[in-house]
Design a protein around this motif. Structure first.
Motif, mmCIF file in Angstrom:
data_model
loop_
_atom_site.group_PDB
_atom_site.id
_atom_site.type_symbol
_atom_site.label_atom_id
_atom_site.label_comp_id
_atom_site.label_asym_id
_atom_site.label_seq_id
_atom_site.Cartn_x
_atom_site.Cartn_y
_atom_site.Cartn_z
ATOM 1 N N THR A 153 -1.839 1.057 -6.925
ATOM 2 C CA THR A 153 -2.403 0.815 -8.256
ATOM 3 C C THR A 153 -1.320 0.651 -9.312
ATOM 4 O O THR A 153 -1.542 0.013 -10.344
ATOM 5 C CB THR A 153 -3.328 1.976 -8.649
ATOM 6 O OG1 THR A 153 -2.590 3.208 -8.584
ATOM 7 C CG2 THR A 153 -4.515 2.054 -7.701
ATOM 8 N N ARG A 181 0.847 -1.184 0.000
ATOM 9 C CA ARG A 181 0.000 0.000 0.000
ATOM 10 C C ARG A 181 0.890 1.244 0.000
ATOM 11 O O ARG A 181 2.038 1.196 0.449
ATOM 12 C CB ARG A 181 -0.954 0.016 1.196
ATOM 13 C CG ARG A 181 -2.041 -1.042 1.110
ATOM 14 C CD ARG A 181 -3.157 -0.829 2.120
ATOM 15 N NE ARG A 181 -4.162 -1.875 1.998
ATOM 16 C CZ ARG A 181 -5.291 -1.920 2.687
ATOM 17 N NH1 ARG A 181 -5.573 -0.944 3.560
ATOM 18 N NH2 ARG A 181 -6.155 -2.910 2.525
ATOM 19 N N ARG A 229 -5.355 3.517 6.533
ATOM 20 C CA ARG A 229 -5.578 4.806 5.861
ATOM 21 C C ARG A 229 -4.908 4.865 4.488
ATOM 22 O O ARG A 229 -5.157 5.796 3.708
ATOM 23 C CB ARG A 229 -5.035 5.943 6.726
ATOM 24 C CG ARG A 229 -5.748 6.136 8.050
ATOM 25 C CD ARG A 229 -5.316 7.423 8.725
ATOM 26 N NE ARG A 229 -3.921 7.382 9.156
ATOM 27 C CZ ARG A 229 -3.512 7.029 10.372
ATOM 28 N NH1 ARG A 229 -4.418 6.645 11.279
ATOM 29 N NH2 ARG A 229 -2.239 7.031 10.696
ATOM 30 N N HIS A 268 -0.807 8.143 1.578
ATOM 31 C CA HIS A 268 -1.191 9.387 0.902
ATOM 32 C C HIS A 268 -1.680 10.450 1.874
ATOM 33 O O HIS A 268 -1.713 11.637 1.530
ATOM 34 C CB HIS A 268 -2.275 9.113 -0.150
ATOM 35 C CG HIS A 268 -3.575 8.651 0.430
ATOM 36 N ND1 HIS A 268 -4.596 9.511 0.722
ATOM 37 C CD2 HIS A 268 -4.011 7.411 0.769
ATOM 38 C CE1 HIS A 268 -5.614 8.826 1.222
ATOM 39 N NE2 HIS A 268 -5.295 7.549 1.264
ATOM 40 N N ARG A 277 -3.607 3.539 0.582
ATOM 41 C CA ARG A 277 -4.312 3.040 -0.583
ATOM 42 C C ARG A 277 -3.502 1.942 -1.267
ATOM 43 O O ARG A 277 -2.270 1.935 -1.216
ATOM 44 C CB ARG A 277 -4.598 4.168 -1.567
ATOM 45 C CG ARG A 277 -3.364 4.881 -2.077
ATOM 46 C CD ARG A 277 -3.750 6.143 -2.823
ATOM 47 N NE ARG A 277 -2.582 6.891 -3.252
ATOM 48 C CZ ARG A 277 -2.598 8.161 -3.633
ATOM 49 N NH1 ARG A 277 -3.745 8.841 -3.624
ATOM 50 N NH2 ARG A 277 -1.494 8.764 -4.024
#
Length: 300
Positions: free
Chosen positions: A293, A232, A288, A235, A290
């Protein structure tokens, strides 16, 4: 069940058995002069010996009065069966029982990775002893180990991965080139990731693009084992402002760096409370963060 036994032995009664192993390994196999092998200090040392099921000696090790581990030897036909690990653990147990705060050793360079997996960190440069290249290594038995150079950081990170049972967390800015791409660390992570049973390795990054652009070798390993590795990216501005980095496992081991862009810090292999604290901090930030990607193309 192991087909060998490791136990303490008094030099006065066990000298002949110790001699059989050490002469076979050091004098005959490695060519160490007998005068150097038998240095006259054995009577003052604490010894351990490994024996096979029939009681024959197959491995040795000792603690010297100056708090050094030495004369670690296993007969060739018995190597690769965990005897060296058992000898070393028995010596560390004796050192703790004696109240020692740390131990050192002169590792043959070929065995440096073996000791690193047990939490020994290199100190100083390499040197020659009895015609063989060696490296001084130390392990703290009480308190944290100061990590002051890259080789120590690599050794401790590998030890944390090796001693993890089922989980390891890594909080890093960009997978730290020079640390998580070191062969010793990669090998330890691979061994953990391919262990039987459920294993989880979670990695939190500040900059997920940097390892991808640098072709970090950990990413192909994670691609082959997507059920084990999870990445992860941080951010949240508050999380991104946090300056530190760390590694923690589920057996009480941790390595904390106050400044995440540097490798200097402290580490311990046996402080569960601090390891849990770091894991809890990791989990709060993980929730928390992300999913990376950028790694979807790698099926991560």
């Amino acid at each position: 069940m192991p087909d060998f036994l490791v136990q303490p032995v008094d030099f006065a009664t066990g000298a002949e058995d110790l001699r059989k192993v050490r002469e076979a390994v050091f004098v005959l196999e490695q060519g160490v002069p007998a005068a150097l092998e038998w240095d006259g200090s054995d009577a003052a040392c604490h010894h351990v010996i490994a024996r096979d099921a029939a009681g024959a000696p197959i491995g040795t090790g000792r603690l010297t009065p100056d708090r050094r581990i030495g004369r670690m030897a296993v007969l060739p036909q018995w190597r690769g069966r965990g005897i060296g690990d058992a000898l070393l653990l028995a010596l560390l147990e004796q050192a703790r029982a004696l109240g020692w705060s740390e131990v050192s050793l002169h590792a043959q360079v070929s065995a440096e990775h073996f000791y690193a997996r047990h939490g020994f960190v290199p100190q100083g440069g390499r040197f020659e002893e009895a015609g063989i290249e060696h490296q001084t290594m130390r392990r703290a038995l009480r308190g944290a180990t100061a990590i002051e150079q890259r080789s120590a950081a690599v050794a401790m990170t590998a030890a944390l991965a090796t001693q993890a049972r089922r989980s390891l967390v890594i909080y890093s800015r960009d997978l730290d080139p020079g640390l998580f791409d070191a062969p010793l660390v990669l090998d330890a992570l691979r061994r953990l990731a391919t262990r039987l049973g459920p294993v989880e390795i979670r990695v939190l990054l500040h900059d997920a693009a940097a390892p991808q652009h640098a072709l970090a070798p950990l990413l192909p390993l994670a691609q082959r084992l997507p059920s084990v590795f999870a990445f992860r990216e941080i951010h949240d501005p508050v999380d991104r402002a946090w300056p530190s980095a760390f590694v923690a496992n589920d057996t009480g081991g941790w390595y904390f760096r106050p400044l995440g862009h540097r490798l200097e810090g402290e580490a311990r292999l046996d402080e569960p409370a601090r390891a849990r604290q770091l894991q809890e901090e990791f989990t709060r930030t993980w929730e928390r963060a992300r999913i990376c990607t950028l790694y979807r193309a790698l099926d991560l």
